[in-house]
Write a protein that holds these residues in place. Structure first.
Motif, PDB file in Angstrom:
ATOM      1  N   GLU A 120       0.830  -1.199   0.000  1.00  0.00           N
ATOM      2  CA  GLU A 120       0.000   0.000   0.000  1.00  0.00           C
ATOM      3  C   GLU A 120       0.869   1.254   0.000  1.00  0.00           C
ATOM      4  O   GLU A 120       0.616   2.204  -0.747  1.00  0.00           O
ATOM      5  CB  GLU A 120      -0.926  -0.006   1.223  1.00  0.00           C
ATOM      6  N   GLU A 163       1.170   3.949  -3.050  1.00  0.00           N
ATOM      7  CA  GLU A 163       0.877   5.351  -2.745  1.00  0.00           C
ATOM      8  C   GLU A 163       2.053   6.238  -3.140  1.00  0.00           C
ATOM      9  O   GLU A 163       1.867   7.336  -3.681  1.00  0.00           O
ATOM     10  CB  GLU A 163       0.535   5.538  -1.260  1.00  0.00           C
ATOM     11  N   ARG A 199       1.850   6.661  -6.775  1.00  0.00           N
ATOM     12  CA  ARG A 199       0.773   7.606  -7.101  1.00  0.00           C
ATOM     13  C   ARG A 199       1.240   9.049  -6.886  1.00  0.00           C
ATOM     14  O   ARG A 199       0.958   9.921  -7.714  1.00  0.00           O
ATOM     15  CB  ARG A 199      -0.471   7.335  -6.252  1.00  0.00           C
ATOM     16  N   SER A 222       1.514  11.670  -9.756  1.00  0.00           N
ATOM     17  CA  SER A 222       0.656  12.829  -9.532  1.00  0.00           C
ATOM     18  C   SER A 222       1.415  14.121  -9.816  1.00  0.00           C
ATOM     19  O   SER A 222       0.859  15.069 -10.400  1.00  0.00           O
ATOM     20  CB  SER A 222       0.134  12.831  -8.094  1.00  0.00           C
ATOM     21  N   GLY A 269      -6.963  11.857  -9.089  1.00  0.00           N
ATOM     22  CA  GLY A 269      -7.101  10.535  -8.453  1.00  0.00           C
ATOM     23  C   GLY A 269      -7.645   9.492  -9.406  1.00  0.00           C
ATOM     24  O   GLY A 269      -7.169   8.351  -9.438  1.00  0.00           O
ATOM     25  N   ALA A 270      -8.620   9.870 -10.208  1.00  0.00           N
ATOM     26  CA  ALA A 270      -9.194   8.934 -11.181  1.00  0.00           C
ATOM     27  C   ALA A 270      -8.171   8.578 -12.253  1.00  0.00           C
ATOM     28  O   ALA A 270      -8.057   7.411 -12.658  1.00  0.00           O
ATOM     29  CB  ALA A 270     -10.447   9.522 -11.812  1.00  0.00           C
ATOM     30  N   LEU A 319      -4.897   8.635 -11.889  1.00  0.00           N
ATOM     31  CA  LEU A 319      -3.891   7.781 -11.252  1.00  0.00           C
ATOM     32  C   LEU A 319      -4.389   6.341 -11.119  1.00  0.00           C
ATOM     33  O   LEU A 319      -3.634   5.391 -11.347  1.00  0.00           O
ATOM     34  CB  LEU A 319      -3.517   8.335  -9.885  1.00  0.00           C
ATOM     35  N   THR A 320      -5.654   6.169 -10.771  1.00  0.00           N
ATOM     36  CA  THR A 320      -6.225   4.824 -10.669  1.00  0.00           C
ATOM     37  C   THR A 320      -6.214   4.146 -12.032  1.00  0.00           C
ATOM     38  O   THR A 320      -5.865   2.965 -12.147  1.00  0.00           O
ATOM     39  CB  THR A 320      -7.652   4.884 -10.093  1.00  0.00           C
ATOM     40  N   GLN A 348      -2.499   3.174 -12.764  1.00  0.00           N
ATOM     41  CA  GLN A 348      -2.056   2.021 -11.975  1.00  0.00           C
ATOM     42  C   GLN A 348      -2.770   0.744 -12.382  1.00  0.00           C
ATOM     43  O   GLN A 348      -2.170  -0.319 -12.387  1.00  0.00           O
ATOM     44  CB  GLN A 348      -2.232   2.281 -10.475  1.00  0.00           C
ATOM     45  N   SER A 349      -4.033   0.840 -12.731  1.00  0.00           N
ATOM     46  CA  SER A 349      -4.775  -0.348 -13.157  1.00  0.00           C
ATOM     47  C   SER A 349      -4.170  -0.949 -14.410  1.00  0.00           C
ATOM     48  O   SER A 349      -4.027  -2.173 -14.524  1.00  0.00           O
ATOM     49  CB  SER A 349      -6.243   0.003 -13.413  1.00  0.00           C
TER      50      SER A 349
END
Length: 194
Positions: A116, A120, A123, A127, A146-147, A149-150, A153-154
Protein backbone atom coordinates in the motif's frame (compact mmCIF):
# COMPACT_ATOMS: atom_id res chain seq x y z
CA UNK A 1 23.23 -0.23 0.92
CA UNK A 2 26.19 -2.60 1.39
CA UNK A 3 27.10 -5.37 -1.04
CA UNK A 4 25.75 -8.09 1.29
CA UNK A 5 22.38 -6.35 1.36
CA UNK A 6 22.41 -5.94 -2.42
CA UNK A 7 23.24 -9.63 -2.92
CA UNK A 8 20.62 -10.66 -0.39
CA UNK A 9 17.85 -8.61 -2.01
CA UNK A 10 18.79 -9.85 -5.48
CA UNK A 11 18.79 -13.47 -4.28
CA UNK A 12 15.46 -12.94 -2.49
CA UNK A 13 13.96 -11.44 -5.66
CA UNK A 14 15.08 -14.45 -7.72
CA UNK A 15 13.92 -17.09 -5.24
CA UNK A 16 10.52 -15.49 -4.53
CA UNK A 17 9.92 -15.01 -8.26
CA UNK A 18 10.94 -18.59 -9.13
CA UNK A 19 9.40 -20.52 -6.24
CA UNK A 20 6.68 -18.29 -4.93
CA UNK A 21 6.37 -16.87 -1.45
CA UNK A 22 5.17 -20.07 0.24
CA UNK A 23 7.86 -22.33 -1.26
CA UNK A 24 10.73 -19.85 -0.98
CA UNK A 25 13.11 -20.79 1.80
CA UNK A 26 15.39 -18.51 3.77
CA UNK A 27 18.16 -21.13 3.46
CA UNK A 28 17.97 -21.05 -0.35
CA UNK A 29 18.00 -17.25 -0.37
CA UNK A 30 21.04 -17.25 1.92
CA UNK A 31 22.82 -19.84 -0.26
CA UNK A 32 22.26 -17.80 -3.44
CA UNK A 33 23.44 -14.64 -1.73
CA UNK A 34 26.53 -16.39 -0.42
CA UNK A 35 25.49 -15.65 3.16
CA UNK A 36 24.37 -17.64 6.17
CA UNK A 37 20.79 -17.81 7.39
CA UNK A 38 22.10 -16.10 10.53
CA UNK A 39 23.11 -13.12 8.40
CA UNK A 40 19.54 -12.91 7.12
CA UNK A 41 17.94 -13.24 10.55
CA UNK A 42 20.29 -10.57 11.92
CA UNK A 43 18.67 -8.15 9.43
CA UNK A 44 15.13 -9.53 9.04
CA UNK A 45 12.54 -11.10 11.30
CA UNK A 46 11.49 -13.53 8.57
CA UNK A 47 10.41 -14.11 5.00
CA UNK A 48 7.68 -11.47 4.97
CA UNK A 49 10.05 -8.67 5.90
CA UNK A 50 12.59 -9.90 3.34
CA UNK A 51 9.90 -9.99 0.63
CA UNK A 52 8.86 -6.47 1.60
CA UNK A 53 12.41 -5.13 1.26
CA UNK A 54 13.11 -7.02 -1.97
CA UNK A 55 9.94 -5.80 -3.64
CA UNK A 56 10.29 -2.28 -2.28
CA UNK A 57 13.84 -2.01 -3.65
CA UNK A 58 12.89 -3.44 -7.05
CA UNK A 59 9.79 -1.27 -7.49
CA UNK A 60 11.56 1.90 -6.37
CA UNK A 61 14.53 1.25 -8.68
CA UNK A 62 12.20 0.42 -11.57
CA UNK A 63 10.12 3.60 -11.25
CA UNK A 64 13.28 5.69 -10.83
CA UNK A 65 14.76 4.22 -14.02
CA UNK A 66 11.59 4.86 -16.02
CA UNK A 67 11.21 8.43 -14.79
CA UNK A 68 14.92 9.14 -15.33
CA UNK A 69 14.77 7.84 -18.90
CA UNK A 70 11.70 9.95 -19.63
CA UNK A 71 13.08 13.24 -18.40
CA UNK A 72 10.85 16.05 -17.23
CA UNK A 73 11.04 18.56 -20.09
CA UNK A 74 7.44 17.88 -21.02
CA UNK A 75 5.09 16.12 -18.64
CA UNK A 76 3.04 14.59 -21.46
CA UNK A 77 6.23 13.08 -22.89
CA UNK A 78 6.89 11.58 -19.46
CA UNK A 79 3.37 10.12 -19.37
CA UNK A 80 3.89 8.75 -22.88
CA UNK A 81 7.17 7.14 -21.79
CA UNK A 82 5.48 5.57 -18.76
CA UNK A 83 2.82 4.07 -21.05
CA UNK A 84 5.35 2.92 -23.62
CA UNK A 85 7.48 1.31 -20.93
CA UNK A 86 4.68 -1.13 -20.07
CA UNK A 87 5.67 -3.25 -23.07
CA UNK A 88 9.16 -3.92 -21.76
CA UNK A 89 9.81 -7.45 -20.64
CA UNK A 90 10.08 -8.15 -16.95
CA UNK A 91 13.84 -8.69 -16.86
CA UNK A 92 14.19 -8.08 -13.14
CA UNK A 93 11.41 -10.44 -12.04
CA UNK A 94 9.39 -7.56 -10.62
CA UNK A 95 6.08 -8.84 -12.03
CA UNK A 96 6.34 -12.27 -10.42
CA UNK A 97 7.67 -10.77 -7.20
CA UNK A 98 4.83 -8.26 -7.15
CA UNK A 99 2.19 -10.94 -7.71
CA UNK A 100 3.73 -13.06 -4.94
CA UNK A 101 3.49 -10.06 -2.65
CA UNK A 102 -0.15 -9.54 -3.61
CA UNK A 103 -0.92 -13.15 -2.66
CA UNK A 104 1.08 -12.80 0.57
CA UNK A 105 -0.96 -9.75 1.60
CA UNK A 106 -3.81 -12.05 2.52
CA UNK A 107 -1.73 -13.61 5.32
CA UNK A 108 1.00 -11.06 6.01
CA UNK A 109 -0.22 -7.63 7.19
CA UNK A 110 3.25 -6.08 6.88
CA UNK A 111 3.40 -7.07 3.20
CA UNK A 112 -0.03 -5.47 2.67
CA UNK A 113 1.11 -2.29 4.42
CA UNK A 114 4.33 -2.12 2.38
CA UNK A 115 2.51 -2.69 -0.87
CA UNK A 116 0.00 0.00 0.00
CA UNK A 117 2.85 2.43 0.86
CA UNK A 118 4.74 1.60 -2.35
CA UNK A 119 1.66 2.08 -4.54
CA UNK A 120 0.88 5.35 -2.75
CA UNK A 121 4.46 6.53 -3.33
CA UNK A 122 4.06 5.68 -7.00
CA UNK A 123 0.77 7.61 -7.10
CA UNK A 124 2.43 10.66 -5.53
CA UNK A 125 5.32 10.58 -8.04
CA UNK A 126 3.01 10.24 -11.05
CA UNK A 127 0.66 12.83 -9.53
CA UNK A 128 3.51 15.35 -9.71
CA UNK A 129 3.89 14.59 -13.42
CA UNK A 130 0.14 15.04 -13.95
CA UNK A 131 0.11 18.29 -11.99
CA UNK A 132 3.02 19.55 -14.08
CA UNK A 133 1.17 18.61 -17.28
CA UNK A 134 -1.90 20.48 -16.03
CA UNK A 135 0.23 23.51 -15.16
CA UNK A 136 1.83 23.40 -18.63
CA UNK A 137 -1.63 23.35 -20.18
CA UNK A 138 -0.87 19.91 -21.60
CA UNK A 139 -3.48 17.97 -19.62
CA UNK A 140 -7.11 18.80 -18.97
CA UNK A 141 -7.28 20.28 -15.45
CA UNK A 142 -10.94 19.20 -15.24
CA UNK A 143 -9.86 15.54 -15.16
CA UNK A 144 -9.71 14.25 -11.59
CA UNK A 145 -6.09 13.41 -10.75
CA UNK A 146 -7.10 10.54 -8.45
CA UNK A 147 -9.19 8.93 -11.18
CA UNK A 148 -6.37 9.31 -13.72
CA UNK A 149 -3.89 7.78 -11.25
CA UNK A 150 -6.22 4.82 -10.67
CA UNK A 151 -6.51 4.36 -14.44
CA UNK A 152 -2.70 4.44 -14.85
CA UNK A 153 -2.06 2.02 -11.97
CA UNK A 154 -4.78 -0.35 -13.16
CA UNK A 155 -3.17 -0.60 -16.57
CA UNK A 156 0.28 -1.08 -15.04
CA UNK A 157 -0.91 -3.80 -12.65
CA UNK A 158 -2.82 -5.48 -15.47
CA UNK A 159 0.35 -5.62 -17.54
CA UNK A 160 2.15 -7.31 -14.61
CA UNK A 161 -0.50 -10.05 -14.65
CA UNK A 162 -0.49 -10.38 -18.44
CA UNK A 163 3.32 -10.61 -18.66
CA UNK A 164 3.42 -13.16 -15.85
CA UNK A 165 0.99 -15.50 -17.62
CA UNK A 166 2.83 -15.08 -20.92
CA UNK A 167 0.27 -13.06 -22.85
CA UNK A 168 1.66 -11.80 -26.13
CA UNK A 169 2.17 -8.08 -25.98
CA UNK A 170 1.07 -5.78 -28.81
CA UNK A 171 3.47 -4.36 -31.36
CA UNK A 172 5.33 -1.38 -29.90
CA UNK A 173 4.16 1.06 -32.58
CA UNK A 174 0.52 -0.03 -32.21
CA UNK A 175 0.71 0.30 -28.41
CA UNK A 176 2.38 3.71 -28.65
CA UNK A 177 -0.45 4.84 -30.94
CA UNK A 178 -2.98 3.83 -28.26
CA UNK A 179 -0.99 5.65 -25.54
CA UNK A 180 -0.65 8.78 -27.67
CA UNK A 181 -4.39 8.80 -28.40
CA UNK A 182 -5.29 8.38 -24.73
CA UNK A 183 -2.97 11.27 -23.84
CA UNK A 184 -4.39 13.36 -26.71
CA UNK A 185 -7.89 12.73 -25.37
CA UNK A 186 -6.75 14.19 -22.05
CA UNK A 187 -5.57 17.46 -23.57
CA UNK A 188 -7.42 20.59 -22.47
CA UNK A 189 -10.59 21.01 -24.60
CA UNK A 190 -9.31 24.01 -26.58
CA UNK A 191 -6.25 22.04 -27.78
CA UNK A 192 -8.32 19.17 -29.13
CA UNK A 193 -10.04 21.52 -31.62
CA UNK A 194 -6.85 23.00 -33.08
Amino acid sequence: MDSNSDRLLLAATEVFAERGYDRAGVAEIARRAGLTTGAIYSRYTGKAELLVDALDAQMANHLEAVLASAGFDDATDTLSMLGSHLLESDQQGIDALFLEAVVATRREPEVAEMLERRLEDERMRVSKVLDEAKTQGRFDPALDTGAVLTFIQSISLGFAVLRTIGTQMPDHAAWQDVIDRVIAAALPPQETHQ
